[in-house]
Design a protein around this motif. Structure first.
Motif, PDB file in Angstrom:
ATOM      1  N   SER A  36     -11.811  -6.686  -0.320  1.00  0.00           N
ATOM      2  CA  SER A  36     -12.104  -6.091   0.991  1.00  0.00           C
ATOM      3  C   SER A  36     -13.454  -6.565   1.515  1.00  0.00           C
ATOM      4  O   SER A  36     -13.595  -6.944   2.714  1.00  0.00           O
ATOM      5  CB  SER A  36     -12.079  -4.567   0.890  1.00  0.00           C
ATOM      6  OG  SER A  36     -10.797  -4.114   0.510  1.00  0.00           O
ATOM      7  N   ASN A  58      -0.654   4.288 -10.610  1.00  0.00           N
ATOM      8  CA  ASN A  58       0.163   5.492 -10.833  1.00  0.00           C
ATOM      9  C   ASN A  58       1.191   5.281 -11.943  1.00  0.00           C
ATOM     10  O   ASN A  58       1.467   6.189 -12.738  1.00  0.00           O
ATOM     11  CB  ASN A  58       0.873   5.875  -9.525  1.00  0.00           C
ATOM     12  CG  ASN A  58      -0.089   6.376  -8.464  1.00  0.00           C
ATOM     13  OD1 ASN A  58      -1.154   6.918  -8.796  1.00  0.00           O
ATOM     14  ND2 ASN A  58       0.265   6.201  -7.201  1.00  0.00           N
ATOM     15  N   GLN A  95      -3.979  -4.674   2.763  1.00  0.00           N
ATOM     16  CA  GLN A  95      -3.608  -3.261   2.652  1.00  0.00           C
ATOM     17  C   GLN A  95      -2.380  -3.087   1.746  1.00  0.00           C
ATOM     18  O   GLN A  95      -2.303  -2.158   0.940  1.00  0.00           O
ATOM     19  CB  GLN A  95      -3.354  -2.685   4.045  1.00  0.00           C
ATOM     20  CG  GLN A  95      -3.105  -1.179   4.030  1.00  0.00           C
ATOM     21  CD  GLN A  95      -2.910  -0.630   5.422  1.00  0.00           C
ATOM     22  OE1 GLN A  95      -2.923  -1.390   6.408  1.00  0.00           O
ATOM     23  NE2 GLN A  95      -2.756   0.672   5.529  1.00  0.00           N
ATOM     24  N   LYS A  96      -1.407  -4.005   1.909  1.00  0.00           N
ATOM     25  CA  LYS A  96      -0.225  -3.957   1.040  1.00  0.00           C
ATOM     26  C   LYS A  96      -0.607  -4.196  -0.429  1.00  0.00           C
ATOM     27  O   LYS A  96      -0.061  -3.561  -1.338  1.00  0.00           O
ATOM     28  CB  LYS A  96       0.786  -5.012   1.490  1.00  0.00           C
ATOM     29  CG  LYS A  96       1.420  -4.702   2.834  1.00  0.00           C
ATOM     30  CD  LYS A  96       2.414  -5.784   3.209  1.00  0.00           C
ATOM     31  CE  LYS A  96       3.054  -5.499   4.573  1.00  0.00           C
ATOM     32  NZ  LYS A  96       4.036  -6.552   4.952  1.00  0.00           N
ATOM     33  N   SER A 100      -3.474  -3.430  -1.790  1.00  0.00           N
ATOM     34  CA  SER A 100      -4.110  -2.196  -2.270  1.00  0.00           C
ATOM     35  C   SER A 100      -3.074  -1.130  -2.598  1.00  0.00           C
ATOM     36  O   SER A 100      -3.169  -0.431  -3.617  1.00  0.00           O
ATOM     37  CB  SER A 100      -5.107  -1.685  -1.220  1.00  0.00           C
ATOM     38  OG  SER A 100      -6.129  -2.624  -0.988  1.00  0.00           O
ATOM     39  N   LEU A 101      -2.073  -0.989  -1.708  1.00  0.00           N
ATOM     40  CA  LEU A 101      -1.026   0.004  -1.951  1.00  0.00           C
ATOM     41  C   LEU A 101      -0.257  -0.312  -3.242  1.00  0.00           C
ATOM     42  O   LEU A 101       0.059   0.592  -4.033  1.00  0.00           O
ATOM     43  CB  LEU A 101      -0.071   0.063  -0.754  1.00  0.00           C
ATOM     44  CG  LEU A 101      -0.642   0.656   0.529  1.00  0.00           C
ATOM     45  CD1 LEU A 101       0.363   0.528   1.676  1.00  0.00           C
ATOM     46  CD2 LEU A 101      -1.008   2.122   0.319  1.00  0.00           C
ATOM     47  N   HIS A 102       0.053  -1.606  -3.412  1.00  0.00           N
ATOM     48  CA  HIS A 102       0.793  -1.981  -4.633  1.00  0.00           C
ATOM     49  C   HIS A 102      -0.076  -1.775  -5.878  1.00  0.00           C
ATOM     50  O   HIS A 102       0.428  -1.390  -6.938  1.00  0.00           O
ATOM     51  CB  HIS A 102       1.247  -3.432  -4.533  1.00  0.00           C
ATOM     52  CG  HIS A 102       2.252  -3.806  -5.596  1.00  0.00           C
ATOM     53  ND1 HIS A 102       3.496  -3.221  -5.674  1.00  0.00           N
ATOM     54  CD2 HIS A 102       2.185  -4.684  -6.632  1.00  0.00           C
ATOM     55  CE1 HIS A 102       4.160  -3.720  -6.689  1.00  0.00           C
ATOM     56  NE2 HIS A 102       3.370  -4.629  -7.293  1.00  0.00           N
ATOM     57  N   SER A 103      -1.385  -2.020  -5.744  1.00  0.00           N
ATOM     58  CA  SER A 103      -2.300  -1.764  -6.871  1.00  0.00           C
ATOM     59  C   SER A 103      -2.303  -0.288  -7.228  1.00  0.00           C
ATOM     60  O   SER A 103      -2.301   0.093  -8.412  1.00  0.00           O
ATOM     61  CB  SER A 103      -3.708  -2.236  -6.526  1.00  0.00           C
ATOM     62  OG  SER A 103      -3.734  -3.626  -6.309  1.00  0.00           O
ATOM     63  N   ASN A 104      -2.295   0.552  -6.183  1.00  0.00           N
ATOM     64  CA  ASN A 104      -2.243   2.001  -6.438  1.00  0.00           C
ATOM     65  C   ASN A 104      -0.945   2.400  -7.134  1.00  0.00           C
ATOM     66  O   ASN A 104      -0.934   3.286  -7.997  1.00  0.00           O
ATOM     67  CB  ASN A 104      -2.395   2.763  -5.127  1.00  0.00           C
ATOM     68  CG  ASN A 104      -3.788   2.638  -4.537  1.00  0.00           C
ATOM     69  OD1 ASN A 104      -4.759   2.402  -5.270  1.00  0.00           O
ATOM     70  ND2 ASN A 104      -3.895   2.773  -3.220  1.00  0.00           N
ATOM     71  N   GLN A 105       0.161   1.735  -6.732  1.00  0.00           N
ATOM     72  CA  GLN A 105       1.436   2.006  -7.401  1.00  0.00           C
ATOM     73  C   GLN A 105       1.372   1.643  -8.886  1.00  0.00           C
ATOM     74  O   GLN A 105       1.891   2.367  -9.750  1.00  0.00           O
ATOM     75  CB  GLN A 105       2.565   1.237  -6.714  1.00  0.00           C
ATOM     76  CG  GLN A 105       2.896   1.755  -5.321  1.00  0.00           C
ATOM     77  CD  GLN A 105       3.979   0.928  -4.647  1.00  0.00           C
ATOM     78  OE1 GLN A 105       4.455  -0.069  -5.206  1.00  0.00           O
ATOM     79  NE2 GLN A 105       4.360   1.335  -3.448  1.00  0.00           N
ATOM     80  N   ASN A 132     -10.034  -4.941  -5.878  1.00  0.00           N
ATOM     81  CA  ASN A 132      -9.668  -4.568  -4.514  1.00  0.00           C
ATOM     82  C   ASN A 132     -10.904  -4.374  -3.637  1.00  0.00           C
ATOM     83  O   ASN A 132     -10.924  -4.729  -2.446  1.00  0.00           O
ATOM     84  CB  ASN A 132      -8.832  -3.293  -4.518  1.00  0.00           C
ATOM     85  CG  ASN A 132      -7.416  -3.531  -5.041  1.00  0.00           C
ATOM     86  OD1 ASN A 132      -6.908  -4.643  -4.960  1.00  0.00           O
ATOM     87  ND2 ASN A 132      -6.790  -2.490  -5.588  1.00  0.00           N
TER      88      ASN A 132
END
Length: 494
Positions: free
Chosen positions: A66, A168, A157-158, A160-165, A62
Motif C-alpha cells: 500500500s 481467517n 484491495q482484492k 488485501s481481502l484475499h490475505s485476510n481470507q 500488505n
C-alpha cells in the motif's frame, strides 16, 4: 472368573515378576498416552507459531504494498508533469520494490487466487509503465494515469481481502487443531480405566492366594488340623503353603499324641482313684470300724483331696476335648434352651442345696454346633456362677440375637471380680478367691477350656463385674453358628 484367573499361566509366576509385569503394563499405556498427547501439543504449538509468523508477514507485506503504491503514484504523476529524470528513477525503484514485495509475499503460498491477482497487478503496473515510458508520454492525460492507479488500487484491495481470507483460514485451522488436540486428550483419559483394570487383575493375582493363605492359617489357629493346605499361586505363595502343610502335619501328629496321652493317663488315674475313693468312703462312714477324732479328720482330708483329684481328672478330659480337634468336627442342630436345661439339671442338687433361683430369659434359638462342645462351655460357666452365688441368691441366664450374633449372658450375685483379674481368670490352673461355704471344687481349668472352645468357634467371652454385687459372663458367637428355620428343616430331612 476365579477359575479363569487360576488357569492363567502368569498366575503361577513369582510375586516379584508379577509386580514388575503389573507395573510395566499399567505404566505402558500411560506413557504412550503422555507421549502421544505431548506430540499433539507440540504440533499445535508449532502450527500456532507458524501461523502467527505468516499472519504477521502478510500484514507487513500488505502494508508495504500500500505504501509503495502511494509513492509509485506520486513519482509517476510528478514525472508526468515535471519530466525530471530523477523522478523517473525513483519511480523505477519503487516499481522494483513493489515487485520484490509481491514475490516475497506470495512465493510461500500455493494459492491460485493469489497467482491471478499478482498477474493482474503486474499487468496494471505494465500499463502504467507503458504510459510513462512511451514517446507520446508527454501528451498523456494525467487523468488517464490516475485511472490506471485506481484500477491498480482495486487489485491491491482484492489482494488485501484475499490475505485476510488466508489469515481467517489459518485461524480456523488453529481452532480445529485445538479441538482435535482436546479430543485427543479426552480420548487419552480412556487409558485410565484400562490401566485400573490391568491393576485390578494383578491385584487379584497377588492378593487372592494371600487371602487363601490367611484363611488356612485361621483354620490352624482354630485347631483344625484335618484339612490339607493347598494354595495355587505364585512360587513364593506355594512355598509358604508347602511349609504350612508340613507344619500342619506335624501339629496334627503332636495333637493326636497329646490327646492320646491325656486319655490314657486320665483313664489310668481314674481306675486306682475309684478304689481309693471307695475305700475312703468306707473308712469315713465307719463301715470297717469306728474311728477316733484324729482318724476321722485325716479320713476327711483324704476324702476331700480325692474328690478334688477326681474333678481335676474330669477337667483334664474336658480340656482334652479342646486339644483334640477331631472330636469337634461333628456338628448338629442344637436348641439352645434345651442345652441350658440339660446343663442346669447336672447342677440341680447344688442349686437346691444353696436355694438358688434361676431366672431364664432365653429366646428360641437353634445353633449348628457340637453338642459336647457347647455343654462343656455351659457347664463350666454355670458351675462358676453356682460356686460364687450366695445362699438364696439368683442366677440370671439371658440369650438373644443382636446384629446376627448370639448373645448369651450368665449373671450371678457373687462377690464380683476385680478388673485386674479379668484376664488372669482365663489362665490355666488359676483360681481366684475361694467362694464362701462352697462345696464345688475347682481345678482352675474351667474358664480356660471355655475360652479355648469359643476361640475355635470364632466367639468371644467378656466379663462385667460389680464389686460385692454381681458378675456377668457374656458370650458372643458369630452368625455362622446360628441356624435359620429353613436350614434346620433341610438338615433334619437330610
Amino acid at each position: 472368573m476365579q477359575q479363569w484367573i487360576k488357569n492363567l499361566s502368569i498366575y503361577h509366576l513369582s510375586i516379584k515378576t508379577l509386580t514388575l509385569m503389573g507395573f510395566g503394563l499399567v505404566a505402558l499405556p500411560l506413557v504412550f498416552a503422555f507421549l502421544y498427547s505431548a506430540n499433539q501439543v507440540n504440533q499445535l504449538s508449532q502450527q500456532g507459531t507458524s501461523a502467527i509468523f505468516n499472519v504477521a508477514e502478510l500484514v507487513e507485506n500488505n502494508r508495504q504494498i500500500s505504501q509503495t503504491l502511494i509513492r509509485l503514484e506520486r513519482f509517476a504523476s510528478q514525472y508526468l508533469v515535471l519530466k525530471e529524470q530523477e523522478l523517473l528513477k525513483q519511480y523505477t525503484e519503487q516499481k522494483h520494490e513493489l515487485k520484490t514485495v509481491l514475490a516475497r509475499e506470495f512465493k510461500s503460498y500455493n494459492d491460485e487466487q493469489f497467482s491471478i491477482l499478482v498477474q493482474q497487478f503486474d499487468g496494471k503496473v505494465k500499463e502504467i509503465d507503458q504510459l510513462i515510458q512511451t514517446p507520446s508520454a508527454n501528451s498523456v492525460n494525467l487523468e488517464l494515469l490516475q485511472s490506471r492507479f485506481k484500477q491498480l488500487a482495486l487489485v491491491n484491495q482484492k489482494l488485501s481481502l484475499h490475505s485476510n481470507q488466508i489469515i481467517n483460514q489459518q485461524a480456523n485451522n488453529m481452532v480445529a487443531s485445538g479441538d482435535q488436540v482436546k479430543k485427543t486428550m479426552m480420548f487419552s483419559l480412556l487409558v485410565i480405566p484400562m490401566t485400573l483394570l490391568i491393576a485390578g487383575v494383578f491385584i487379584v493375582l497377588i492378593t487372592r492366594p494371600l487371602k487363601e493363605l490367611i484363611n488356612k492359617i485361621k483354620l490352624l489357629e482354630q485347631g483344625n488340623f484335618q484339612l490339607p493346605i493347598t494354595v495355587e499361586g505364585s512360587t513364593e505363595i506355594e512355598e509358604i503353603a508347602d511349609a504350612l502343610e508340613l507344619m500342619r502335619r506335624r501339629l496334627h501328629a503332636l495333637e493326636l499324641q497329646k490327646s492320646s496321652f491325656i486319655r490314657h493317663i486320665s483313664h489310668e488315674l481314674k481306675t486306682p482313684l475309684a478304689a481309693i475313693r471307695e475305700g475312703t468312703e468306707l473308712l469315713y462312714d465307719n463301715s470297717v470300724g469306728d474311728l477316733n477324732n484324729d482318724q476321722q479328720e485325716v479320713t476327711n482330708i483324704i476324702r476331700t483331696s480325692v474328690t478334688r483329684l477326681q474333678r481335676l481328672i474330669e477337667d483334664l478330659l474336658d480340656f482334652n476335648i479342646v486339644l483334640d480337634s477331631t472330636s469337634l468336627q461333628d456338628a448338629e442342630v442344637i436348641n439352645l434352651n434345651q442345652e441350658i436345661e440339660q446343663a442346669l439339671s447336672l447342677w440341680a442338687l447344688d442349686i437346691k442345696r444353696k436355694q438358688l433361683t434361676v431366672i431364664k430369659q432365653v429366646d428360641d434359638i437353634s445353633l449348628q454346633c457340637n453338642s459336647k462342645q457347647l455343654s462343656v462351655i455351659l457347664d463350666n460357666i454355670l458351675s462358676n456362677a453356682i460356686k460364687f452365688s450366695p445362699n438364696k441368691g439368683s442366677i440370671t441366664i439371658k440369650a438373644w440375637i443382636e446384629q446376627q450374633r448370639l448373645q448369651l449372658t450368665i449373671t450371678d450375685q457373687g462377690v464380683g471380680i476385680e478388673p485386674s483379674l479379668y484376664n488372669k481368670i482365663f489362665d490355666a490352673f488359676y483360681q481366684g478367691p475361694t467362694a464362701h461355704n462352697s462345696q464345688i471344687k475347682s481345678s482352675g481349668l474351667g474358664l480356660t477350656i471355655v475360652k479355648e472352645l469359643l476361640m475355635r468357634l470364632n466367639g468371644t467371652i467378656t466379663i462385667e463385674s460389680i464389686a460385692s454385687t454381681s458378675t456377668t459372663f457374656k458370650i458372643s458367637l458369630p452368625k455362622t453358628q446360628l441356624m435359620t428355620p429353613t436350614k434346620i428343616h433341610h438338615l433334619e430331612k437330610s
